[in-house]
Design a protein around this motif. Structure first.
Motif, mmCIF file in Angstrom:
data_model
loop_
_atom_site.group_PDB
_atom_site.id
_atom_site.type_symbol
_atom_site.label_atom_id
_atom_site.label_comp_id
_atom_site.label_asym_id
_atom_site.label_seq_id
_atom_site.Cartn_x
_atom_site.Cartn_y
_atom_site.Cartn_z
ATOM 1 N N LEU A 123 0.873 -1.154 0.023
ATOM 2 C CA LEU A 123 0.106 0.090 0.047
ATOM 3 C C LEU A 123 0.941 1.262 0.057
ATOM 4 O O LEU A 123 1.930 1.255 0.745
ATOM 5 N N THR A 124 0.505 2.319 -0.830
ATOM 6 C CA THR A 124 1.021 3.462 -0.992
ATOM 7 C C THR A 124 0.117 4.643 -1.194
ATOM 8 O O THR A 124 -0.960 4.577 -1.575
ATOM 9 N N MET A 125 0.688 5.913 -0.900
ATOM 10 C CA MET A 125 -0.226 7.032 -1.280
ATOM 11 C C MET A 125 0.239 7.716 -2.653
ATOM 12 O O MET A 125 1.031 7.560 -3.043
ATOM 13 N N ASN A 126 -0.945 7.825 -3.317
ATOM 14 C CA ASN A 126 -0.932 8.489 -4.697
ATOM 15 C C ASN A 126 -0.784 9.985 -4.505
ATOM 16 O O ASN A 126 -0.929 10.431 -3.530
ATOM 17 N N LYS A 127 -0.776 10.729 -5.619
ATOM 18 C CA LYS A 127 -0.556 12.293 -5.673
ATOM 19 C C LYS A 127 -1.767 12.936 -4.913
ATOM 20 O O LYS A 127 -1.878 14.003 -4.564
ATOM 21 N N GLU A 128 -2.994 12.137 -4.852
ATOM 22 C CA GLU A 128 -4.214 12.676 -4.386
ATOM 23 C C GLU A 128 -4.196 12.606 -2.967
ATOM 24 O O GLU A 128 -5.442 12.826 -2.214
ATOM 25 N N GLY A 129 -3.381 11.739 -2.395
ATOM 26 C CA GLY A 129 -3.320 11.240 -0.831
ATOM 27 C C GLY A 129 -4.427 10.043 -0.771
ATOM 28 O O GLY A 129 -4.782 9.622 0.083
ATOM 29 N N LYS A 130 -4.627 9.526 -1.838
ATOM 30 C CA LYS A 130 -5.693 8.239 -1.661
ATOM 31 C C LYS A 130 -4.651 6.894 -1.652
ATOM 32 O O LYS A 130 -3.505 6.854 -2.355
ATOM 33 N N THR A 131 -5.020 6.026 -0.863
ATOM 34 C CA THR A 131 -4.184 4.444 -0.615
ATOM 35 C C THR A 131 -4.437 3.756 -1.775
ATOM 36 O O THR A 131 -5.777 3.710 -2.177
ATOM 37 N N VAL A 132 -3.368 3.344 -2.512
ATOM 38 C CA VAL A 132 -3.653 2.427 -3.590
ATOM 39 C C VAL A 132 -2.510 1.425 -3.520
ATOM 40 O O VAL A 132 -1.494 1.482 -2.762
ATOM 41 N N ASN A 133 -2.681 0.339 -4.117
ATOM 42 C CA ASN A 133 -1.651 -1.001 -4.405
ATOM 43 C C ASN A 133 -0.570 -0.626 -5.266
ATOM 44 O O ASN A 133 -1.049 -0.037 -6.253
ATOM 45 N N SER A 134 0.351 -0.802 -4.869
ATOM 46 C CA SER A 134 1.449 -0.836 -5.835
ATOM 47 C C SER A 134 2.337 -1.981 -5.765
ATOM 48 O O SER A 134 2.074 -3.048 -4.966
ATOM 49 N N THR A 135 3.014 -2.330 -6.990
ATOM 50 C CA THR A 135 3.889 -3.652 -7.176
ATOM 51 C C THR A 135 5.111 -3.346 -7.412
ATOM 52 O O THR A 135 5.415 -2.223 -8.058
ATOM 53 N N MET A 136 6.025 -4.290 -6.912
ATOM 54 C CA MET A 136 7.293 -4.204 -7.110
ATOM 55 C C MET A 136 8.070 -5.631 -7.319
ATOM 56 O O MET A 136 7.601 -6.520 -6.454
ATOM 57 N N THR A 137 8.909 -5.861 -8.132
ATOM 58 C CA THR A 137 9.635 -7.260 -8.294
ATOM 59 C C THR A 137 11.046 -7.259 -7.537
ATOM 60 O O THR A 137 11.912 -6.153 -7.759
ATOM 61 N N ILE A 138 11.062 -8.158 -6.755
ATOM 62 C CA ILE A 138 12.297 -8.347 -5.884
ATOM 63 C C ILE A 138 13.079 -9.479 -5.908
ATOM 64 O O ILE A 138 12.307 -10.439 -6.150
ATOM 65 N N THR A 139 14.206 -9.333 -5.808
ATOM 66 C CA THR A 139 15.083 -10.933 -5.667
ATOM 67 C C THR A 139 15.144 -11.310 -4.477
ATOM 68 O O THR A 139 15.575 -10.484 -3.524
ATOM 69 N N VAL A 140 14.552 -12.511 -4.223
ATOM 70 C CA VAL A 140 14.836 -12.985 -2.706
ATOM 71 C C VAL A 140 15.589 -14.173 -2.576
ATOM 72 O O VAL A 140 15.741 -14.758 -1.534
ATOM 73 N N GLY A 141 16.230 -14.508 -3.751
ATOM 74 C CA GLY A 141 17.301 -15.589 -3.551
ATOM 75 C C GLY A 141 17.806 -16.075 -5.097
ATOM 76 O O GLY A 141 17.393 -15.505 -6.124
ATOM 77 N N TYR A 142 18.526 -17.070 -5.070
ATOM 78 C CA TYR A 142 19.278 -17.823 -6.100
ATOM 79 C C TYR A 142 18.994 -19.171 -6.197
ATOM 80 O O TYR A 142 18.959 -19.644 -5.025
ATOM 81 N N TYR A 143 18.771 -19.967 -7.261
ATOM 82 C CA TYR A 143 18.524 -21.255 -7.207
ATOM 83 C C TYR A 143 19.254 -22.046 -8.542
ATOM 84 O O TYR A 143 19.449 -21.184 -9.665
ATOM 85 N N LEU A 144 19.465 -23.032 -8.515
ATOM 86 C CA LEU A 144 19.952 -24.072 -9.900
ATOM 87 C C LEU A 144 19.306 -25.517 -9.185
ATOM 88 O O LEU A 144 19.968 -26.237 -8.568
#
Length: 172
Positions: A123-144
């Protein structure tokens, strides 16, 4: 120097050089089995380059690692980005003994595991001060995983008339 620092220096010197002690030489087109990891080294391209009026041979090389161990390699991260995260991603290291490093080229080639990424919704605030959902991609590990293959490429500059002399060892 205190006794503690002398002991600490010895421990770092001994364990820091341990992977190099178990390095094996690998040549163009050769595949080595390192505890179930098949490492193949290939020269992709060769050209002549000048560095301050001196001719050198420049090689574009690749290394492929296939996991034939029957087990998965996993590295979970607690923070990202960090030095530990970068180190955790590496599975095999190839060192070119006769590489000069000229023109910002490599002296080694690290082959990294696959990134494990997830999409996080917050959750984050947009320019109008309204709470909105945002997304981001993050690296949490490595695998093989078993049967998977990963690859890396680098450029090595070596003295004219020489081919890359490469040693390889696992980092996991």
């Amino acid at each position: 120097m205190t006794r503690f620092f002398k002991v600490l220096l010895f421990v770092f010197a001994f364990f820091g050089s341990a992977p190099i002690l178990y390095a094996q030489q690998i040549k163009d087109g050769e595949t080595l089995n390192l505890n179930g990891l098949d490492v193949t080294f290939r020269i992709l391209n060769k050209e002549v380059t000048d560095v301050k009026g001196v001719s050198f041979d420049k090689y574009k090389v690749s290394a492929t690692v296939k996991n034939n161990t029957g087990k998965s390699y996993n590295a979970r991260l607690t923070t990202y980005p960090s030095v530990e995260a970068i180190a955790a991603s590496k599975i095999v290291e190839l060192n070119c003994i006769n590489a000069t490093g000229a023109k910002l080229t490599s002296k080694k080639l690290d082959v990294n595991m696959n990134e494990h990424r997830i999409v996080v919704t917050y959750l984050t605030m947009n320019k109008e001060g309204k709470t909105v959902n945002s997304t981001m991609t993050i690296t949490v590990g490595y695998y093989l995983d078993p049967g998977q293959t990963v690859q890396g490429e680098a450029n090595f500059i070596v003295p004219k008339g020489e081919t890359p002399q490469v040693n390889v060892h696992t980092l996991q």
